[in-house]
Scaffold this active site. Sequence first.
Site, short mmCIF file in Angstrom:
data_model
loop_
_atom_site.label_atom_id
_atom_site.label_comp_id
_atom_site.label_asym_id
_atom_site.label_seq_id
_atom_site.Cartn_x
_atom_site.Cartn_y
_atom_site.Cartn_z
N HIS A 1 -3.29 -19.64 5.85
CA HIS A 1 -3.88 -20.70 6.86
C HIS A 1 -4.80 -20.43 8.09
O HIS A 1 -5.22 -19.54 7.49
CB HIS A 1 -2.50 -20.93 7.73
N ALA B 1 6.86 0.46 -2.13
CA ALA B 1 7.76 0.09 -1.91
C ALA B 1 7.31 -0.81 -0.50
O ALA B 1 6.12 0.20 0.85
CB ALA B 1 8.86 0.50 -2.15
N GLY C 1 9.51 -2.69 -4.65
CA GLY C 1 10.48 -3.56 -3.95
C GLY C 1 9.41 -4.01 -2.58
O GLY C 1 9.35 -2.71 -1.74
N ASN D 1 12.11 -8.07 -10.38
CA ASN D 1 13.79 -8.26 -10.58
C ASN D 1 13.67 -9.42 -9.52
O ASN D 1 13.04 -10.97 -8.77
CB ASN D 1 13.79 -6.52 -9.92
N ARG E 1 -3.48 8.30 -3.91
CA ARG E 1 -4.49 9.01 -5.13
C ARG E 1 -4.39 8.85 -6.10
O ARG E 1 -3.99 7.62 -6.30
CB ARG E 1 -3.27 10.47 -4.97
#
Length: 186
Positions: free
Chosen positions: A116, A161, A143, A86, A184
Amino acid sequence: MNDNKTELQNMLDGELYVAGDQQLVAMRDNARVLLSQYNQMMAEPLEKKNEVLKKLLGKCSTIDIQPPFFCDYGTHIIAGENFFMNFNCVILDCAMVTIGDNVMCGPYVQIYTAYHPVVAAERIKGPELAAPITIGDNVWLGGGAIICPGVTIGSNTTIGAGSVVTKDIPAGVFAAGNPCRVIRTI
């Protein structure tokens, strides 16, 4: 660092490398040109967008990445069938990023192979590191999820998300949180 190897070889081998190396800069510049072109194609048909992605990515078939999309090189990204990403996603592909079939990413997913040195005295010298990321088949990355260097996510897994995935996640689970952990089996 091994003086007999190129900085590209050091980078892909997970060794310290100098990102300002001329070859690496040229590769990133090439990716920026293609990304600029791609990110202007918001309303173009998927087939036209895929023509640019096939020039940018190391390997892909017909996939759907919503612009804007950002990556370092593109050439170190291997995407399977039916890959969907997306809006506003980032892949820092300083090491290989292997994405399986039927993988879906929500908006603002970030996949980082680059990192780094932790010790400040080493970090300020400039050389960087990278570790590959592997995402199995049928994975959903919610997201805003962040996938950290060196992580493997097993097939048939869902990442919640906003999760920060710092360690490997097995197949067939729902995992979420910061740091991401298995919630789970699914």
